[in-house]
Design a protein around this motif. Structure first.
Motif, PDB file in Angstrom:
ATOM      1  N   ALA A  79       0.946  -1.257   0.090  1.00 40.63           N
ATOM      2  CA  ALA A  79      -0.159  -0.076  -0.104  1.00 40.63           C
ATOM      3  C   ALA A  79       0.854   1.233   0.005  1.00 40.63           C
ATOM      4  N   GLU A  80       1.898   1.199   0.620  1.00 40.48           N
ATOM      5  CA  GLU A  80       3.014   2.246   0.842  1.00 40.48           C
ATOM      6  C   GLU A  80       3.507   2.560  -0.520  1.00 40.48           C
ATOM      7  N   ARG A  81       3.953   1.299  -1.115  1.00 39.23           N
ATOM      8  CA  ARG A  81       4.611   1.308  -2.371  1.00 39.23           C
ATOM      9  C   ARG A  81       3.742   2.169  -3.526  1.00 39.23           C
ATOM     10  N   THR A  82       2.579   1.473  -3.409  1.00 46.76           N
ATOM     11  CA  THR A  82       1.461   2.156  -4.360  1.00 46.76           C
ATOM     12  C   THR A  82       1.162   3.761  -4.153  1.00 46.76           C
ATOM     13  N   LYS A  83       1.144   4.167  -2.946  1.00 44.45           N
ATOM     14  CA  LYS A  83       1.366   5.575  -2.644  1.00 44.45           C
ATOM     15  C   LYS A  83       2.622   6.389  -3.203  1.00 44.45           C
ATOM     16  N   LEU A  84       3.484   5.862  -2.852  1.00 42.16           N
ATOM     17  CA  LEU A  84       4.847   6.300  -3.484  1.00 42.16           C
ATOM     18  C   LEU A  84       4.809   6.535  -5.214  1.00 42.16           C
ATOM     19  N   ASN A  85       4.551   5.400  -5.579  1.00 41.19           N
ATOM     20  CA  ASN A  85       4.233   5.191  -7.178  1.00 41.19           C
ATOM     21  C   ASN A  85       3.284   6.366  -7.752  1.00 41.19           C
ATOM     22  N   ALA A  86       2.319   6.574  -6.921  1.00 45.67           N
ATOM     23  CA  ALA A  86       1.216   7.649  -7.511  1.00 45.67           C
ATOM     24  C   ALA A  86       1.897   8.898  -7.530  1.00 45.67           C
ATOM     25  N   ILE A  87       2.648   9.035  -6.870  1.00 47.07           N
ATOM     26  CA  ILE A  87       3.143  10.478  -6.864  1.00 47.07           C
ATOM     27  C   ILE A  87       4.310  10.630  -7.645  1.00 47.07           C
ATOM     28  N   VAL A  88       5.254   9.580  -7.660  1.00 49.47           N
ATOM     29  CA  VAL A  88       6.690   9.492  -8.499  1.00 49.47           C
ATOM     30  C   VAL A  88       6.503   9.244 -10.000  1.00 49.47           C
ATOM     31  N   HIS A  89       5.605   8.413 -10.399  1.00 47.49           N
ATOM     32  CA  HIS A  89       5.384   7.950 -11.784  1.00 47.49           C
ATOM     33  C   HIS A  89       4.961   8.761 -12.548  1.00 47.49           C
ATOM     34  N   PRO A  90       3.709   9.792 -12.383  1.00 42.71           N
ATOM     35  CA  PRO A  90       3.274  10.752 -13.131  1.00 42.71           C
ATOM     36  C   PRO A  90       4.369  12.007 -13.526  1.00 42.71           C
ATOM     37  N   ALA A  91       5.156  12.220 -12.596  1.00 41.76           N
ATOM     38  CA  ALA A  91       6.251  12.984 -12.402  1.00 41.76           C
ATOM     39  C   ALA A  91       7.396  12.590 -13.425  1.00 41.76           C
ATOM     40  N   VAL A  92       7.742  11.472 -13.314  1.00 46.89           N
ATOM     41  CA  VAL A  92       8.714  10.964 -14.162  1.00 46.89           C
ATOM     42  C   VAL A  92       8.449  11.079 -15.662  1.00 46.89           C
ATOM     43  N   ARG A  93       6.974  10.676 -15.831  1.00 44.22           N
ATOM     44  CA  ARG A  93       6.427  10.509 -17.229  1.00 44.22           C
ATOM     45  C   ARG A  93       6.335  11.914 -17.885  1.00 44.22           C
ATOM     46  N   ARG A  94       6.009  13.068 -16.973  1.00 48.03           N
ATOM     47  CA  ARG A  94       5.991  14.306 -17.562  1.00 48.03           C
ATOM     48  C   ARG A  94       7.524  14.604 -17.804  1.00 48.03           C
ATOM     49  N   ARG A  95       8.315  14.261 -17.016  1.00 45.15           N
ATOM     50  CA  ARG A  95       9.925  14.909 -17.104  1.00 45.15           C
ATOM     51  C   ARG A  95      10.320  14.161 -18.490  1.00 45.15           C
ATOM     52  N   MET A  96       9.977  13.056 -18.617  1.00 45.14           N
ATOM     53  CA  MET A  96      10.616  12.059 -19.833  1.00 45.14           C
ATOM     54  C   MET A  96      10.238  12.781 -21.124  1.00 45.14           C
ATOM     55  N   LEU A  97       8.871  12.939 -21.025  1.00 44.85           N
ATOM     56  CA  LEU A  97       8.315  13.397 -22.557  1.00 44.85           C
ATOM     57  C   LEU A  97       8.278  14.874 -22.882  1.00 44.85           C
ATOM     58  N   ALA A  98       8.842  15.717 -21.729  1.00 40.38           N
ATOM     59  CA  ALA A  98       9.305  17.098 -21.854  1.00 40.38           C
ATOM     60  C   ALA A  98      10.517  16.934 -22.670  1.00 40.38           C
ATOM     61  N   GLU A  99      11.465  16.065 -21.997  1.00 37.82           N
ATOM     62  CA  GLU A  99      12.945  15.879 -22.530  1.00 37.82           C
ATOM     63  C   GLU A  99      12.931  15.465 -24.139  1.00 37.82           C
ATOM     64  N   LYS A 100      11.844  14.472 -24.244  1.00 37.05           N
ATOM     65  CA  LYS A 100      11.761  14.111 -25.705  1.00 37.05           C
ATOM     66  C   LYS A 100      11.073  15.167 -26.731  1.00 37.05           C
ATOM     67  N   GLU A 101      10.224  15.970 -26.084  1.00 39.07           N
ATOM     68  CA  GLU A 101      10.042  17.137 -27.082  1.00 39.07           C
ATOM     69  C   GLU A 101      10.853  17.969 -27.474  1.00 39.07           C
ATOM     70  N   GLU A 102      11.824  18.250 -26.437  1.00 46.06           N
ATOM     71  CA  GLU A 102      12.971  19.212 -26.409  1.00 46.06           C
ATOM     72  C   GLU A 102      13.901  18.625 -27.864  1.00 46.06           C
ATOM     73  N   LEU A 103      14.256  17.166 -27.475  1.00 44.49           N
ATOM     74  CA  LEU A 103      15.157  16.419 -28.458  1.00 44.49           C
ATOM     75  C   LEU A 103      14.526  16.602 -30.145  1.00 44.49           C
ATOM     76  N   VAL A 104      13.185  16.445 -29.946  1.00 47.39           N
ATOM     77  CA  VAL A 104      12.348  16.448 -31.455  1.00 47.39           C
ATOM     78  C   VAL A 104      12.784  17.683 -32.043  1.00 47.39           C
ATOM     79  N   ARG A 105      12.402  18.947 -31.077  1.00 38.40           N
ATOM     80  CA  ARG A 105      12.636  20.142 -31.387  1.00 38.40           C
ATOM     81  C   ARG A 105      13.966  20.514 -31.982  1.00 38.40           C
ATOM     82  N   ALA A 106      14.977  19.901 -31.323  1.00 41.74           N
ATOM     83  CA  ALA A 106      16.255  20.213 -31.626  1.00 41.74           C
ATOM     84  C   ALA A 106      16.786  19.250 -33.064  1.00 41.74           C
ATOM     85  N   GLY A 107      15.760  18.637 -33.265  1.00 40.50           N
ATOM     86  CA  GLY A 107      15.975  17.611 -34.700  1.00 40.50           C
ATOM     87  C   GLY A 107      16.489  16.324 -34.832  1.00 40.50           C
ATOM     88  N   ALA A 108      16.384  15.767 -33.537  1.00 40.55           N
ATOM     89  CA  ALA A 108      16.892  14.185 -33.224  1.00 40.55           C
ATOM     90  C   ALA A 108      16.124  13.544 -34.029  1.00 40.55           C
TER      91      ALA A 108
END
Length: 201
Positions: A79-108
């Motif tokens: 239950a504690e692990r689920t609670k932590l994942n609910a906080i961390v996973h969405p933040a990690v996904r947002r960060r990764m997608l933002a990084e990807k968008e930056e790379l696409v804009r830079a022409g990767a």
């Protein structure tokens, strides 16, 4: 068109070694573990949510989250692990997608997403191709015990917390057999990237 490669494997399968090879070949790599460390820094939103959820007892003297203390709480209580994942996973996904968008804009032209739990987290729709780094369980067990100083039981518990590598292999677009030498793995990687047209000419 950008080719997005999902790099995954199992604990102690050698995925980080392959990730480093891809960086050496000039491919941009977005690492889920690095993103997970970044989103729990004191200036981040997720940090504040974690402290609110688990209390100041999980902090080191300098204010950073004590990963060992937090790990002890969440690995012994689902239950504690689920609670932590609910906080961390969405933040990690947002960060990764933002990084990807930056790379696409830079022409990767090719972007690698290094995600240990690509299948477990249901993120295969993020990528065009899945590359799995494979070792047999005996090799995985031996490497994990040697690397982390785990007992056989501790190492097996961590291996079994993930999908079996054999299951990931079945769903992969390509597999690197990492039971041999680093040079053998590198040759396989180059052949796969060549086939996928992932390397700049």
């Amino acid at each position: 068109m950008v080719l997005t490669i999902g790099l995954t494997g199992g604990i102690a399968s050698g995925k980080s070694t392959v990730s480093a090879m891809m960086r050496q070949l000039g491919l941009p790599v977005i690492d889920a573990d690095e993103a997970a460390r970044a989103v729990v820094r004191p200036e981040e939103d997720a940090y504040r949510q974690i402290v609110a959820a688990f209390g100041p007892g999980i902090l080191q003297k300098n204010g950073d989250i004590d990963r060992a203390k937090l790990g002890a709480i969440v690995f012994s209580d689902e239950a504690e692990r689920t609670k932590l994942n609910a906080i961390v996973h969405p933040a990690v996904r947002r960060r990764m997608l933002a990084e990807k968008e930056e790379l696409v804009r830079a022409g990767a032209k090719t972007i690698v997403l290094d995600i240990p739990l690509l299948f477990e987290s249901g993120l295969t729709d993020w990528v065009d191709k899945v590359l799995v780094v494979f070792v047999d369980e005996e090799t995985q067990l031996r490497r994990l015990m040697a690397r982390n100083g785990f007992t056989k039981e501790e190492a097996l518990a961590r291996i079994r917390a993930q999908w079996p590598l054999a299951e990931k292999v079945k769903r992969a677009d390509a597999v690197l057999d990492n039971n041999g030498t680093i040079e053998e793995t590198r040759r396989q990687l180059l052949a796969v990237l060549e086939t996928w047209g992932a390397l700049e000419k």
